[in-house]
Design an enzyme around this catalytic site. Structure first.
Site, PDB file in Angstrom:
ATOM      1  N   HIS A  56       0.842  -1.191   0.000  1.00  0.00           N
ATOM      2  CA  HIS A  56       0.000   0.000   0.000  1.00  0.00           C
ATOM      3  C   HIS A  56       0.879   1.245   0.000  1.00  0.00           C
ATOM      4  O   HIS A  56       1.841   1.330   0.771  1.00  0.00           O
ATOM      5  CB  HIS A  56      -0.904   0.004   1.239  1.00  0.00           C
ATOM      6  CG  HIS A  56      -1.717   1.246   1.394  1.00  0.00           C
ATOM      7  ND1 HIS A  56      -1.552   2.135   2.436  1.00  0.00           N
ATOM      8  CD2 HIS A  56      -2.719   1.759   0.629  1.00  0.00           C
ATOM      9  CE1 HIS A  56      -2.415   3.127   2.314  1.00  0.00           C
ATOM     10  NE2 HIS A  56      -3.134   2.930   1.229  1.00  0.00           N
ATOM     11  N   SER A  57       0.611   2.183  -0.896  1.00  0.00           N
ATOM     12  CA  SER A  57       1.265   3.490  -0.916  1.00  0.00           C
ATOM     13  C   SER A  57       2.784   3.335  -0.999  1.00  0.00           C
ATOM     14  O   SER A  57       3.288   2.744  -1.964  1.00  0.00           O
ATOM     15  CB  SER A  57       0.827   4.296   0.316  1.00  0.00           C
ATOM     16  OG  SER A  57       1.133   5.657   0.179  1.00  0.00           O
ATOM     17  N   TYR A  58       3.545   3.826  -0.005  1.00  0.00           N
ATOM     18  CA  TYR A  58       5.000   3.617  -0.009  1.00  0.00           C
ATOM     19  C   TYR A  58       5.354   2.136  -0.113  1.00  0.00           C
ATOM     20  O   TYR A  58       6.397   1.778  -0.677  1.00  0.00           O
ATOM     21  CB  TYR A  58       5.610   4.216   1.260  1.00  0.00           C
ATOM     22  CG  TYR A  58       6.984   3.664   1.576  1.00  0.00           C
ATOM     23  CD1 TYR A  58       8.109   4.068   0.846  1.00  0.00           C
ATOM     24  CD2 TYR A  58       7.161   2.704   2.586  1.00  0.00           C
ATOM     25  CE1 TYR A  58       9.364   3.528   1.121  1.00  0.00           C
ATOM     26  CE2 TYR A  58       8.411   2.177   2.858  1.00  0.00           C
ATOM     27  CZ  TYR A  58       9.512   2.581   2.118  1.00  0.00           C
ATOM     28  OH  TYR A  58      10.749   2.054   2.373  1.00  0.00           O
ATOM     29  N   GLY A  84       4.477   0.057  -2.089  1.00  0.00           N
ATOM     30  CA  GLY A  84       4.729  -0.337  -3.475  1.00  0.00           C
ATOM     31  C   GLY A  84       6.203  -0.291  -3.821  1.00  0.00           C
ATOM     32  O   GLY A  84       6.692  -1.103  -4.617  1.00  0.00           O
TER      33      GLY A  84
END
Length: 233
Positions: free
Chosen positions: A77-79, A81
């Site tokens: 999720h988010s960072y 990735g």
């Protein structure tokens, strides 16, 4: 049975997936939700100051080593990735599926800092002003959030090309925060790439908390999924 490894975004720990994990387990799958180095409640200042993207990719790879499985699905999720991209590139073929849940999908040499918008670069810089190495959680939110290691946002990823061999790569675009998302251009880029499947969810950024049933349903889609299996002893 599949094996899912769930990696949180900035400032968050394994708890961010707390409503998704039981849904996947109830379907008969093995699930590992991570809290990355520097984000754990007992991490000291030196640990936070030195943790970077390589450290976090190492967290994932050590889990794969302990679990002794291949055919793994990594969800970031988010960072997160950034983390699953780095880990998959180094995982020697043990990852069969990547799911970037409203998350960065970096190319070689990019960082979270270079991939995001000016708005979020300002958040990172302002959040790190006190210590110079830990970014305070922005705004209000879950009190379990912790300062995030700045170095992990800044470090450029190094990819060998092995990442492109992961059989199934997916990007989930959360369309419920159009005014703030840094991922609109990324969605367009990946939609044009035949190596990626792009999904849209009408939620805000924290889809796993806003719509856990929908997130679990997407992850449980068995089309083209390779079942995780133990590695040879």
């Amino acid at each position: 049975m599949a094996t899912f490894v769930l990696v949180p975004g900035g400032w968050r720990g394994s708890w961010t997936y707390e409503t998704v994990v039981p849904l996947l387990e109830r379907a008969g799958h093995a699930v590992h939700a991570l809290t990355l180095t520097g984000l754990r409640p007992d991490d000291d200042e030196a640990t936070v100051a030195t943790a970077n993207l390589d450290t976090h990719a190492g967290d994932v790879l050590r889990l794969l080593d302990r679990a002794g499985v291949t055919g793994v699905t990594l969800v970031g999720h988010s960072y997160g990735g950034m983390v699953i991209s780095a880990a998959a590139d180094r995982a020697a073929g043990r990852v069969s599926r990547l799911v970037h849940l409203d998350a960065y999908v970096p190319r070689d040499g990019e960082s979270c800092w270079s991939s995001t918008t000016e708005r979020f670069r300002e958040v990172f810089a302002a959040g790190a002003a006190t210590t110079g190495y830990a970014v305070r959680p922005p705004g209000t939110g879950d009190p379990r959030r912790r300062p995030h290691p700045l170095a992990s946002f800044l470090q450029a990823i190094r990819l060998t090309g092995a990442l492109d061999q992961v059989p199934r790569r997916e990007f989930v675009y959360c369309s419920g925060w159009e005014e703030g998302t840094p991922f609109a251009d990324l969605r367009s880029r990946l939609r044009a790439d035949p190596g990626w499947r792009v999904h849209d969810l009408p939620t805000g950024h924290d889809a796993m908390r806003e719509a856990p049933d929908e997130v679990a349903s997407l992850l449980l889609d068995e089309h083209d999924t390779v079942t995780a299996r133990p590695t040879d002893a």
